[in-house]
Design an enzyme around this catalytic site. Structure first.
Site, PDB file in Angstrom:
ATOM      1  N   HIS A 121      37.796  45.185  47.373  1.00 53.73           N
ATOM      2  CA  HIS A 121      39.221  44.505  47.939  1.00 53.73           C
ATOM      3  C   HIS A 121      40.635  44.729  46.913  1.00 53.73           C
ATOM      4  O   HIS A 121      41.402  44.395  47.454  1.00 53.73           O
ATOM      5  CB  HIS A 121      39.097  43.075  48.414  1.00 53.73           C
ATOM      6  CG  HIS A 121      38.769  42.567  49.589  1.00 53.73           C
ATOM      7  ND1 HIS A 121      39.188  42.162  50.946  1.00 53.73           N
ATOM      8  CD2 HIS A 121      37.019  42.394  48.966  1.00 53.73           C
ATOM      9  CE1 HIS A 121      37.876  42.515  51.265  1.00 53.73           C
ATOM     10  NE2 HIS A 121      36.756  42.218  50.748  1.00 53.73           N
TER      11      HIS A 121
ATOM     12  N   LYS B 280      53.666  36.835  51.459  1.00 48.63           N
ATOM     13  CA  LYS B 280      52.520  37.811  51.235  1.00 48.63           C
ATOM     14  C   LYS B 280      51.937  36.012  49.951  1.00 48.63           C
ATOM     15  O   LYS B 280      52.843  35.615  49.545  1.00 48.63           O
ATOM     16  CB  LYS B 280      52.245  38.666  51.483  1.00 48.63           C
ATOM     17  CG  LYS B 280      53.482  39.209  50.108  1.00 48.63           C
ATOM     18  CD  LYS B 280      53.635  40.580  50.308  1.00 48.63           C
ATOM     19  CE  LYS B 280      54.040  41.385  51.213  1.00 48.63           C
ATOM     20  NZ  LYS B 280      52.658  42.024  51.885  1.00 48.63           N
ATOM     21  N   ARG B 281      51.047  36.635  49.410  1.00 50.48           N
ATOM     22  CA  ARG B 281      51.099  35.854  47.784  1.00 50.48           C
ATOM     23  C   ARG B 281      51.911  36.341  47.106  1.00 50.48           C
ATOM     24  O   ARG B 281      52.373  37.245  47.158  1.00 50.48           O
ATOM     25  CB  ARG B 281      49.196  35.917  47.933  1.00 50.48           C
ATOM     26  CG  ARG B 281      48.645  35.478  47.988  1.00 50.48           C
ATOM     27  CD  ARG B 281      47.084  36.165  47.603  1.00 50.48           C
ATOM     28  NE  ARG B 281      46.935  37.284  47.386  1.00 50.48           N
ATOM     29  CZ  ARG B 281      46.044  38.244  46.925  1.00 50.48           C
ATOM     30  NH1 ARG B 281      45.935  38.040  45.595  1.00 50.48           N
ATOM     31  NH2 ARG B 281      45.852  39.745  46.911  1.00 50.48           N
TER      32      ARG B 281
ATOM     33  N   LYS C 240      53.266  42.885  44.273  1.00 51.81           N
ATOM     34  CA  LYS C 240      54.058  43.162  45.572  1.00 51.81           C
ATOM     35  C   LYS C 240      55.414  42.979  45.535  1.00 51.81           C
ATOM     36  O   LYS C 240      55.710  43.099  46.681  1.00 51.81           O
ATOM     37  CB  LYS C 240      53.069  41.996  46.350  1.00 51.81           C
ATOM     38  CG  LYS C 240      51.608  42.233  46.619  1.00 51.81           C
ATOM     39  CD  LYS C 240      51.361  40.583  47.275  1.00 51.81           C
ATOM     40  CE  LYS C 240      49.658  40.125  47.694  1.00 51.81           C
ATOM     41  NZ  LYS C 240      49.059  41.272  49.018  1.00 51.81           N
TER      42      LYS C 240
ATOM     43  N   THR D 119      47.193  42.974  54.981  1.00 49.81           N
ATOM     44  CA  THR D 119      47.136  43.024  56.108  1.00 49.81           C
ATOM     45  C   THR D 119      48.174  41.955  57.060  1.00 49.81           C
ATOM     46  O   THR D 119      48.207  42.220  58.721  1.00 49.81           O
ATOM     47  CB  THR D 119      45.403  41.924  56.523  1.00 49.81           C
ATOM     48  OG1 THR D 119      45.072  40.911  55.686  1.00 49.81           O
ATOM     49  CG2 THR D 119      44.519  43.060  57.003  1.00 49.81           C
TER      50      THR D 119
ATOM     51  N   LYS E 208      49.755  42.802  61.354  1.00 48.82           N
ATOM     52  CA  LYS E 208      50.102  41.975  62.202  1.00 48.82           C
ATOM     53  C   LYS E 208      51.722  42.036  62.158  1.00 48.82           C
ATOM     54  O   LYS E 208      52.204  41.319  63.672  1.00 48.82           O
ATOM     55  CB  LYS E 208      50.190  39.936  61.517  1.00 48.82           C
ATOM     56  CG  LYS E 208      48.714  39.320  60.994  1.00 48.82           C
ATOM     57  CD  LYS E 208      48.221  38.933  60.304  1.00 48.82           C
ATOM     58  CE  LYS E 208      47.132  39.306  59.654  1.00 48.82           C
ATOM     59  NZ  LYS E 208      46.908  37.994  57.880  1.00 48.82           N
TER      60      LYS E 208
HETATM   61  C1  NBG Z   1      43.014  41.793  49.069  1.00 42.13           C
HETATM   62  C2  NBG Z   1      43.967  43.062  48.713  1.00 42.13           C
HETATM   63  C3  NBG Z   1      44.637  43.574  49.845  1.00 42.13           C
HETATM   64  C4  NBG Z   1      43.752  43.087  51.234  1.00 42.13           C
HETATM   65  C5  NBG Z   1      43.040  42.051  51.248  1.00 42.13           C
HETATM   66  C6  NBG Z   1      41.390  43.001  51.830  1.00 42.13           C
HETATM   67  C7  NBG Z   1      41.838  40.525  47.349  1.00 42.13           C
HETATM   68  C8  NBG Z   1      41.500  40.429  45.624  1.00 42.13           C
HETATM   69  N1  NBG Z   1      42.073  41.430  47.880  1.00 42.13           N
HETATM   70  O1  NBG Z   1      45.145  44.309  50.330  1.00 42.13           O
HETATM   71  O2  NBG Z   1      45.099  42.844  47.586  1.00 42.13           O
HETATM   72  O3  NBG Z   1      44.379  43.045  52.767  1.00 42.13           O
HETATM   73  O4  NBG Z   1      42.337  41.670  50.052  1.00 42.13           O
HETATM   74  O5  NBG Z   1      41.096  43.033  51.755  1.00 42.13           O
HETATM   75  O6  NBG Z   1      42.579  39.063  48.258  1.00 42.13           O
END
Ligand code: NBG
Length: 832
Positions: free
Chosen positions: A373, A564-565, A570, A672, A676
């Site tokens: 990921h 988002k985080r 980001k 993701t 959404k």
């Molecule tokens: C996150 C990515 C995202 C991705 C999600 C689900 C982690 C380590 N990775 O871009 O930053 O959409 O995983 O795949 O949380």
């Protein structure tokens, strides 16, 4: 009080008008109110109503769950096990009711008792057992697995405290514990009969068995217990109910009575405290994978409990043996967090089941598949060898054996090439030794997948090119997806009803059907309905902003959303620089013709990530000025909603006009939230990163705002030597806003000056995520957004086409890809 006037009697009298389904639901809610909670209709609190209602719903899931279990068992079916350290589930009530097909019955049953379903479900605490996208993806995948009738079990940890609750104090993030279990968790079923015992620490000794064969024994260990809780996961419009099994840790004995009797109370409970610490808290780990011993222990703990549970289930059928283990069981590793499972399965096969190494390795490498990921090097897990040695001494020996096998393979392929061996080795040797969990995951799995086409390409070409050469065909792509049940049907009932009216409800299980909306994209009446719903959702969000931020915003403004985080890659601070630029233009010319905008942020920063927290503070500080400056005249508002979580996301997303997906190209594996927001008719402003690339392909170039450097350009810039000061010097507006941010204008008298810290990271700090390089093209793209929004017909058409064209991003499609390309898994219809 005369009996006839009590609400319950009235309810009983009226329930004649209820459908049989609603009447039965009502009966069971009243039953639980009385016998589980000791309440009647008069004395019940909202929380009592919520628990009674959830329990009644759970009953209906349990019935289907038993049917599912019987069907899977009788068929000795192949199953997939999803191992994830995180599940960001949010609230379950509405989704469970929708998936069971009980929404109308529920409204009727409760309405008839004078209760409002939406108020009652508002009592539920979010299950926040995850940090962000990775955990939410796991939750979406469980929904799709059940919906598609695929036999699956999710495994994870039953954290007592989920991701922290966030509050802002003078614009600073303050973290509080998230005590989600405090009022009970009615969805859960306890399963004490499947308790596992787990060994840790200790040392290895060599022994010879009665036939003189050499063996390793893991001795002098500490033992704790893994205690399972099951959460049923109900599919939409089908009978399948899979389970999510979460392990809680417990001490083997409550306390040591002898020590206690000798007067050592603290000593006596110490063991108990340790046993319970393991599943106490989720690590809020976004910046780096810090080598905390407890995190490695958590990983091993849930992995060994889950593996033994899988083995128990396999051998529960007398036809099964190790020979068909890999044919029946498939284990998906969600990132490297559960990667120690590869070694643990080896240990179980070698030491507890007496298989030879080659056979054990053959089975193991046919069972596991691994999803990566992230490419961020600091997020690829490594455990120091001394730590591994202390916690899992036997596993370290097995890792060395696997590594030897790998090095032999490497020698065959690239004779004498030591550089290759150093790159591929499971052990990093430079400086202090560490176990590379990503390499282990690749070597121990039969398939490795990235989460978007671009990400998978970078995985193969940049992160793991040698492995890609060594194992041709092992790397494949499965683009992420989101469940349309939660992220459209449940979160946006108004839009769902409009779509149902136009094309029927089939899209809920087959999101590609949304394509049929394309023919209404130019239809003025449909556009008006679509945008009226957007406006109504914005009115609702405005009320939340008023409640949680104390800020008044107009639903007629453009709602520009970044949720988002919080992470430098980001680039929430790129968004902030644009806000500053607009603010400055307005200060200089209060008559400037700007489309009024509300900038909506929501994000948590990892508690140890100082710069991320400084960015939060900077956004809040700038917002406080902007929101009250008369020269702005309400044209700009900045609202940072506190405590971002799944239930808040589901209120923001339906109200968004613009979706900010502005990561540095090559850094966001997929994203993701982008899916959404587009599904709910927000237009994306984004870089060519992660799944944005595929969203652009689907919605078309005219319906998305793309800006910034591409992956190749980012790399070329880096190779040529990146100089953030150059942008500062060449762009007057950029220079002005950076200096403004660095002054104490937004934080008068505050020390330390955190906005200045953000500025410094972009100049002296080298701007590692190239915010300054993309600033100008971002502003230009935002100007195109402004122009497009002035033409309501054009905007409506673009928004509708976004909703219509993102069917690809259903998690049902992702799961179908996994089932076909990786798991080779067949659906099993469950009959009742
Ligand atoms: C996150 C990515 C995202 C991705 C999600 C689900 C982690 C380590 N990775 O871009 O930053 O959409 O995983 O795949 O949380």
């Amino acid at each position: 009080m005369p009996v006839t006037s009590s609400p319950k009697s009235k309810a009983q009298a009226k329930s004649a008008a209820l459908s049989p389904e609603a009447a039965a639901l009502q009966q069971s809610i009243l039953h639980y109110l009385k016998y589980k909670l000791g309440r009647d209709v008069e004395s019940a609190t909202r929380r009592d109503w919520w628990i009674a209602t959830a329990t009644a719903v759970r009953d209906r899931m349990i019935e289907r769950g038993l049917d599912t279990y019987r069907a899977h068992r009788a068929g000795n079916v192949r199953r997939v096990y999803y191992l994830s350290l995180e599940y960001l589930i949010g609230r379950l009530m509405l989704n469970n009711v929708i998936n069971l097909g009980l929404l109308d019955a529920m409204h009727a049953a409760l309405g008839d008792l004078g209760q409002d379903f939406d108020t009652i479900r508002g009592q539920e605490e979010d299950m926040g057992l995850g940090n962000g996208g990775l955990g939410r993806l796991a939750a979406c995948y469980l929904d799709s697995l059940s919906t598609m009738d695929l036999p699956a079990v999710g495994y994870g940890i039953h954290y007592e405290f989920g991701l922290f609750r966030q509050e802002f104090v003078n614009g600073h993030q303050v973290e509080h514990p998230d005590n989600w279990l405090v009022y009970g968790a009615p969805w859960e079923l306890v399963r004490p009969e499947f308790t596992q015992s787990v060994k840790l620490f200790g040392r290895c000794e060599q022994v010879f068995d009665d036939r003189g064969n050499f063996q390793w024994r893991w001795v002098d260990t500490k033992t704790i217990l893994g205690f399972p809780f099951d959460i049923p996961v109900v599919g939409y419009g089908t009978k399948t109910v899979n389970i999510l099994r979460l392990w809680a840790s417990k001490a083997t004995e409550d306390f040591d009575l002898r020590t206690f009797n000798d007067g050592g109370y603290i000593e006596a409970v110490r063991e108990k405290a340790y046993g319970e610490t393991i599943s106490k808290v989720l690590y809020p780990n976004d910046k780096t994978e810090n080598g905390k011993e407890l995190r490695l222990v958590q990983q091993y703990f849930f992995v060994t409990c889950s593996l033994r549970d899988i083995i128990r289930r396999h051998f529960g059928n007398p036809e099964n043996s190790w020979d068909n283990f890999a044919a029946k069981q498939c284990i998906q590793l969600n990132d490297t967090h559960p990667a120690v499972a590869i070694v643990e399965l080896m240990r179980l096969l070698l030491d507890e089941h007496g298989l030879p190494f080659a056979r054990a390795w053959e089975i193991t490498t046919q069972v596991f598949a691994y999803t990566n990921h992230t490419l961020l090097p600091e997020a690829l897990e490594k455990w120091s060898v001394p730590l591994f040695q202390r916690v899992l001494p036997r596993h370290l020996l097995i890792i060395y054996d696997i590594n030897q096998h790998l090095m032999e393979l490497c020698e065959q392929r690239w004779p004498g090439d030591d550089a290759k061996k150093r790159t591929l080795s499971l052990i990093e040797e430079n400086g202090h030794k560490a176990v590379r969990m990503a390499n282990l995951s690749v070597v121990g799995s039969f398939a490795v997948n990235g989460v978007a086409a671009l990400h998978t390409r970078l995985l193969r070409t940049q992160l793991f090119p040698e492995f890609d050469a060594l194992y041709p065909g092992k790397f494949i792509n499965v683009t992420n997806g989101i469940t349309p049940r939660r992220w459209l049907r449940a979160c946006n009932p108004r839009l769902s009803a409009l779509i149902d009216a136009k094309i029927g409800p089939g899209w809920t299980r087959d999101l590609d059907q949304l394509k049929q909306l394309e023919r209404f994209a130019d239809d003025a009446k449909f556009q008006d309905e679509f945008m009226a719903i957007k406006r109504q959702n914005k009115v609702d969000l405005a009320a939340i902003i008023r409640r949680d931020c104390g800020i008044e915003v107009s639903p007629d403004a453009l709602f520009d959303v970044q949720i988002k985080r919080l992470h430098e890659y980001k680039r929430q601070h790129l968004n902030l620089l644009h806000i500053l630029a607009l603010y400055r233009r307005l200060v200089q010319n209060p008559d400037l013709d700007l489309v009024p905008r509300v900038f909506v942020f929501a994000a948590k920063a990892a508690p140890g990530y100082d710069l991320a927290k400084a960015i939060i503070k900077a956004i809040n500080a700038v917002g406080a000025r902007v929101n009250h400056d008369p020269r702005v005249n309400g044209k700009l508002k900045v609202a940072f909603l506190p405590n971002y979580r799944v239930s808040l996301a589901s209120r923001i997303i339906p109200a968004a006009d613009l979706s900010e997906q502005i990561s540095t190209a090559g850094k966001e594996a997929s994203g993701t939230g982008n899916m959404k927001l587009a599904l709910n008719g927000a237009l994306t402003i984004g870089t060519l990163d992660g799944a944005n690339v595929e969203i652009k392909e689907e919605v078309g170039d005219d319906n998305i705002f793309i800006f910034g450097h591409t992956v190749e350009e980012v790399q070329a810039l880096r190779a040529a030597g990146y100089h953030p000061w150059k942008y500062y010097e060449e762009d007057e507006e950029l220079r002005a806003v950076l200096d403004w941010l660095g002054s104490d204008y937004f934080v008068p008298g505050e020390s330390p000056n955190l906005p200045a810290f953000v500025r410094a990271s972009l100049l002296d700090g080298g701007d590692p995520f190239m915010v300054l390089a993309d600033f100008r093209s971002y502003c230009d793209s935002q100007a195109r957004v402004d122009a497009a929004y002035r033409d309501p017909r054009r905007w409506a058409k673009m928004a509708i086409l976004n909703t219509a064209r993102v069917g690809k991003f259903s998690s049902d499609r992702s799961i179908r890809d996994y089932a076909e390309k990786i798991w080779r898994l067949q659906p099993v219809r469950v009959q009742s």
